[in-house]
Design an enzyme around this catalytic site. Sequence first.
Site, PDB file in Angstrom:
ATOM      1  N   PRO A 295      -2.339  -1.631 -16.025  1.00 10.40           N
ATOM      2  CA  PRO A 295      -2.566  -0.583 -14.952  1.00 10.40           C
ATOM      3  C   PRO A 295      -3.893  -1.044 -14.193  1.00 10.40           C
ATOM      4  O   PRO A 295      -5.086  -1.293 -15.192  1.00 10.40           O
ATOM      5  CB  PRO A 295      -2.689   0.644 -15.828  1.00 10.40           C
ATOM      6  CG  PRO A 295      -2.858   0.318 -17.294  1.00 10.40           C
ATOM      7  CD  PRO A 295      -2.264  -1.108 -17.344  1.00 10.40           C
ATOM      8  N   CYS A 365     -16.680  -4.870  14.985  1.00 10.36           N
ATOM      9  CA  CYS A 365     -16.509  -5.289  16.360  1.00 10.36           C
ATOM     10  C   CYS A 365     -14.766  -5.685  16.435  1.00 10.36           C
ATOM     11  O   CYS A 365     -14.461  -6.841  16.333  1.00 10.36           O
ATOM     12  CB  CYS A 365     -17.128  -6.356  16.706  1.00 10.36           C
ATOM     13  SG  CYS A 365     -18.701  -5.431  17.470  1.00 10.36           S
ATOM     14  N   GLU A 366     -13.973  -4.843  16.154  1.00  9.49           N
ATOM     15  CA  GLU A 366     -12.437  -4.742  15.861  1.00  9.49           C
ATOM     16  C   GLU A 366     -11.922  -3.449  16.132  1.00  9.49           C
ATOM     17  O   GLU A 366     -12.338  -2.706  15.403  1.00  9.49           O
ATOM     18  CB  GLU A 366     -12.414  -5.062  14.264  1.00  9.49           C
ATOM     19  CG  GLU A 366     -11.543  -5.943  13.629  1.00  9.49           C
ATOM     20  CD  GLU A 366     -11.314  -7.173  14.251  1.00  9.49           C
ATOM     21  OE1 GLU A 366     -10.262  -7.677  14.575  1.00  9.49           O
ATOM     22  OE2 GLU A 366     -12.280  -8.052  13.940  1.00  9.49           O
ATOM     23  N   TYR A 394      -9.087  -1.231  -5.137  1.00  7.85           N
ATOM     24  CA  TYR A 394      -8.723  -2.356  -4.081  1.00  7.85           C
ATOM     25  C   TYR A 394      -9.709  -1.768  -2.814  1.00  7.85           C
ATOM     26  O   TYR A 394      -9.348  -1.913  -1.495  1.00  7.85           O
ATOM     27  CB  TYR A 394      -7.607  -2.190  -3.824  1.00  7.85           C
ATOM     28  CG  TYR A 394      -6.481  -2.721  -4.837  1.00  7.85           C
ATOM     29  CD1 TYR A 394      -6.720  -3.875  -5.375  1.00  7.85           C
ATOM     30  CD2 TYR A 394      -5.746  -1.600  -5.400  1.00  7.85           C
ATOM     31  CE1 TYR A 394      -5.898  -4.143  -6.411  1.00  7.85           C
ATOM     32  CE2 TYR A 394      -4.912  -2.160  -6.577  1.00  7.85           C
ATOM     33  CZ  TYR A 394      -5.087  -3.172  -7.051  1.00  7.85           C
ATOM     34  OH  TYR A 394      -4.446  -3.583  -8.324  1.00  7.85           O
TER      35      TYR A 394
HETATM   36  C1  LIG Z   1      -2.138  -6.125  -9.365  1.00  2.50           C
HETATM   37  C2  LIG Z   1      -1.546  -6.397 -10.572  1.00  2.50           C
HETATM   38  C3  LIG Z   1      -1.794  -5.551 -11.569  1.00  2.50           C
HETATM   39  C4  LIG Z   1      -2.060  -4.116 -11.300  1.00  2.50           C
HETATM   40  O1  LIG Z   1      -1.394  -3.421 -10.442  1.00  2.50           O
HETATM   41  P1  LIG Z   1      -1.819  -1.998 -10.057  1.00  2.50           P
HETATM   42  O2  LIG Z   1      -0.700  -1.422  -9.027  1.00  2.50           O
HETATM   43  O3  LIG Z   1      -3.090  -1.842  -9.629  1.00  2.50           O
HETATM   44  O4  LIG Z   1      -1.577  -0.996 -11.402  1.00  2.50           O
HETATM   45  C5  LIG Z   1      -1.140  -5.764 -12.947  1.00  2.50           C
HETATM   46  N1  LIG Z   1      -0.669  -6.937 -13.171  1.00  2.50           N
HETATM   47  C6  LIG Z   1      -0.689  -8.035 -12.164  1.00  2.50           C
HETATM   48  C7  LIG Z   1      -0.082  -9.075 -12.563  1.00  2.50           C
HETATM   49  C8  LIG Z   1      -1.088  -7.797 -10.895  1.00  2.50           C
HETATM   50  O5  LIG Z   1      -0.901  -8.875  -9.783  1.00  2.50           O
END
Ligand SMILES: *Cc1c(COP(=O)(O)O)cnc(C)c1O
Length: 442
Positions: A295, A365-366, A394
């Site tokens: 996660p 500027c976008e 993110y």
């Molecule tokens: C992005 C990713 C995660 C995490 O995903 P979430 O949606 O942020 O929980 C886990 N494993 C892999 C391989 C990923 O690319």
Amino acid sequence: MNERETLKINGLGHLEIGGADAVDLAKKFGTPLYVFDEAHIRNMMRVYKKTIDEEYDGNGLVLYASKAFSCKAIYAIANEESVGVDVVSGGEFYTALSAGFPADKIYMHGNNKLLRELEFAVDNGIGNIVVDSYSEADVLDELAGKRGIKQNVLIRTNPGVEAHTHAFVQTARTDSKFGFSINDGAAEEMTKHILSKKNLVLKGYHCHIGSQIFEKQSFVLAAEKVMDFIAKMKKSSGFEATELNIGGGFGVWYTDEDPKLKLSDYADYLKALIGAVKSKAKEHKLNNPYLLIEPGRSIVGEAGITLYTVGAIKDIPGIKKYVAIDGGMFDNPRYALYQSKYTVLLADRANEKNTERVTIAGKCCESGDVIAVDVPLPEAKTGNILAVLTTGAYNYSMASNYNRNFIPAAVLVKDGKAEYIVKPQTYEDIVRNDVLPERFKK
Ligand SMILES: *Cc1c(COP(=O)(O)O)cnc(C)c1O
């Protein structure tokens, strides 16, 4: 209110996060500012770990997917919580090591890991590498051989289950740059390839079906598909996987279009998944594999908010009202990238009723530099503190210095007190790597 509630409104009508007044934070640390609630992060790590401990005899490991938010402090927290991490670049790996994170509890992902990243990982004793191409397997075998070590690896598979928030689809062959398809034999071929490598130890399989998923059945289905595949491989090649990594993807609340989950709901996702793994193991007479989950978003997403100061306000009658902030796509590119939705509020007038719909514009500027479109808000004034919720995942990790803006600082709140975990940038940082060749110097 539930036990994961990070936010509340205090007696002054101010937004509070983790017990700290957001308006005070904005005054003390300036804006834009990322704010993280440590208790929320720890609670999320704990619920996953506890569920594996209780429902699966502790036969597994939670890996925090650190691409969601990577800085030294988050690896230190993960380490204190006995959680492993996954990394997807040399940079994330380096950050984890710099925080004293044990390399053997790190898994490395990536569809195109660079030679220097693989060398760096192997030289520093990385626990596992999730192999995603033939060339990577070959390079890794050679690197391990030269060093006289055996490298643990998993194979990234594609189970043909694709999840999209509230729905999922099953496909014969997923169009993805990631993984080897189970359905078309590619994963089986790759298994044979890895088993033929002297310096690689194949531990098992990985899959990751998507992100921001609320559909329990999609995790269950993916786990079942990979377990069936493990059984098939045992029959055809005698290889029984001892590890199963089921990826991440658990959803979080961004707006009231999303469910607001409790800790017990996250435990339930994992219980359902564990139930599927156990019953498939029984059905196929396999040992229960060591279980990994990854996660990212669900651990840090709702733990974080971003604070901004309202600047220019532009009302285009009959069209739109723009409320501009001192941040934008350089600290949160997710609307520009995916039209992601966010909930916004005025942190210093958090009790007031929403009276209009506005678009939160950044300062880049976008034209596409907006954070939220047509969202409800009280009539904002220049100088108000605007909070965007659920920005823990993110956002900082995707930030840039576009337009040579500063990537905002991040603070971590614990028991109402905040301290820097990422300090503010300066103009000096902005030009740090610039080189002005001699011939331009007059
Ligand atoms: C992005 C990713 C995660 C995490 O995903 P979430 O949606 O942020 O929980 C886990 N494993 C892999 C391989 C990923 O690319």
